[in-house]
Scaffold this active site. Structure first.
Site, mmCIF file in Angstrom:
data_model
loop_
_atom_site.group_PDB
_atom_site.id
_atom_site.type_symbol
_atom_site.label_atom_id
_atom_site.label_comp_id
_atom_site.label_asym_id
_atom_site.label_seq_id
_atom_site.Cartn_x
_atom_site.Cartn_y
_atom_site.Cartn_z
ATOM 1 C CE LYS A 88 -4.427 -1.512 1.562
ATOM 2 N NZ LYS A 88 -5.251 -1.904 2.648
ATOM 3 N NE ARG A 89 4.955 0.899 4.183
ATOM 4 C CZ ARG A 89 5.868 -0.048 4.219
ATOM 5 N NH1 ARG A 89 7.092 0.183 3.792
ATOM 6 N NH2 ARG A 89 5.566 -1.243 4.681
#
Ligand code: GLU
Length: 465
Positions: free
Chosen positions: A239-240
């Site tokens: 997700k980063r």
């Protein structure tokens, strides 16, 4: 007939990597006039939710990948799995194993102490005695004792696993529920899947599934194991690194055709071509051409593709997309001028909405730094002059060219350079000195609003002085 499937486990949302495998499967089926099936792997009832299943179907609808027939839910097929477990037991190809958890732990420790891989020792493989009491048995398959499990992977090439690496693995737990590899093999076989295209994190499952196919006399499909999508640092995409949920791309203003184009190029190519519409993807895609190595996620490229598709979208389509951002242009009389002038500069629909709203909505306040910059006599007097010229002009104003003529006329008479005043004019009209053509903005706003906004800035600049 080519039959492919996408088989997500519904654990929350559709992952971008999952969508890529789905796309590959979809394209291969469509190219061959075959069928593309959707199977929801929801046997883990505790972890799966209705909501997660809906999320997958919703994501498919958004990107426009249509599947054939009904969605298959594994949770509705327990009877079928039981029937095949029974068949394997009856045929002597599977057996009950009464080993307790404690015994299994002891065995594991012993093997580990010897530096060996923990592996079941087949102790109930040929057991015909009286079963120990109080033990609910698991069912294990009789895996081959010698030789190799071999298959030709369409991406990775020949794969050969020594059966010594495997053991008589469990196909049904002590509560009777079937295990993961068992249900996947049964379903793929019964759904007549001819080509299994999936992430290479499943590569180690394939030999086990092949053992099940062979035990039941099912014909093997072709397997294609697709390498992962990695982040620019070469690590697993998380997700980063950007959105991983497909529906977040919708929220962020990506067009589905841009996302699919982006995904098809992650791990597959056709010369150095970058732009593929759906028809071309279907014509050109072949899973044998999938890269052997992992591909890198590149946000810049996605943005580039998205702006390409935005630029080439019809204004009617863009107007529909913008409704999600509460901008309703369908019956706006300047829709064409507005969208033609902004669609070249937006990388996402969200950005397009911001730029378009920046023109249509009256600026809330004028930014201080620009006010200081423009609070000069000549700017104020020329904004005032233009305003008066507009008020006094009897001509009908409508198109950008009408405003262009008027402004040129004004600046020629004053013997001033028009270009010097574009920034303060844009600032007056939109609250931002940069952006699209001043004449377009004036045409979109119309004469009265243009005059009103000029007046507001003139007043503000006078205060600033
Ligand atoms: N359900 C598996 C997953 O979501 C895919 C299984 C398969 O494609 O064989 O990773």
């Amino acid at each position: 007939m080519v039959i492919t499937r996408f088989a997500p486990s519904p654990t929350g949302y559709l992952h971008i990597g999952g969508l890529r495998t789905a796309l590959f499967s979809y394209l291969w089926a469509r190219k061959n006039g075959g069928r593309f099936l959707l199977r929801i792997e929801d046997t883990d009832l505790a972890r799966n939710s209705q909501e997660a299943m809906r999320a997958i179907v919703e994501a498919f609808e958004w990107v426009g990948l249509d599947f054939d027939g009904e969605v298959v839910y594994q949770s509705a097929r327990f009877d079928i799995y039981k029937e095949y477990i029974r068949k394997l037991l009856d045929d002597g190809k599977a057996y009950y194993c009464y080993m307790s958890k404690e015994e299994l732990d002891i065995l594991r420790e012993e093997l580990q102490a010897k530096g060996e891989k923990p592996k079941y020792d087949n102790r109930y493989r040929d057991f015909y005695g009286i079963p120990p009491e109080g033990i609910a048995p698991v069912v294990r398959i009789k895996a081959p004792l010698e030789g190799m499990v071999e298959f030709e992977d369409g991406v990775k090439g020949r794969i050969a696993i020594d059966v010594k690496e495997l053991d008589d693995f469990i196909i049904a737990r002590s509560d009777g529920t079937p295990t993961y590899n068992f249900v996947v093999a049964i379903d793929d076989a019964l759904m007549n899947v001819s080509d299994v295209i999936r992430g290479d994190d499943h590569l180690s499952n394939t030999p086990k599934q092949i053992i099940i196919y062979n035990a039941l006399g099912f014909e093997l499909p072709m397997f294609y194991h697709v390498p992962m999508i990695l982040n620019p640092d070469g690590k697993k995409l998380s997700k980063r690194d950007g959105a991983t949920d497909v529906m977040d791309y919708k929220k962020e203003g990506y067009l589905p055709e841009a996302l699919l184009n982006f995904l098809v190029r992650l791990g597959w190519s056709h010369g150095d071509q970058e732009i593929f519409d759906m028809k071309e993807m279907c014509e050109l895609f072949c899973p044998k051409d999938i890269n052997k190595s992992a591909s890198a996620y590149n946000q810049e490229k996605l943005l580039w593709l998205n702006s390409h598709y935005i630029k080439n979208s019809s204004n009617d389509k863009l107007a529909r997309e913008l409704e999600r951002y509460e901008l309703f242009l369908a019956s706006h009389d300047k829709k064409e001028i507005l969208l033609n002038s902004v669609k070249d500069r937006a990388k996402t629909i969200k950005e397009l909405a911001i730029v378009a709203k920046g023109i249509l909505y009256e600026p809330n306040e004028y930014e201080q730094k620009s006010c200081e910059k423009f609070a000069k006599d000549d700017v104020i007097s020329n904004l005032e002059g233009i305003k008066i010229h507009l008020v006094d002009s009897l001509k009908a104003f409508n198109l950008p060219i009408d405003y262009e003529e008027l402004l040129h006329q004004y600046f020629e008479k004053k013997e001033l350079k028009i270009s010097k005043y574009f920034q303060p004019l844009r600032f007056a009209l939109t609250g931002s000195p940069m952006g699209v053509s001043v004449f377009d903005i004036m045409s979109i706003l119309g004469k009265n609003i243009t005059i009103k906004r000029l007046e507001s800035l003139i007043e503000r600049l006078r205060e600033e002085k």
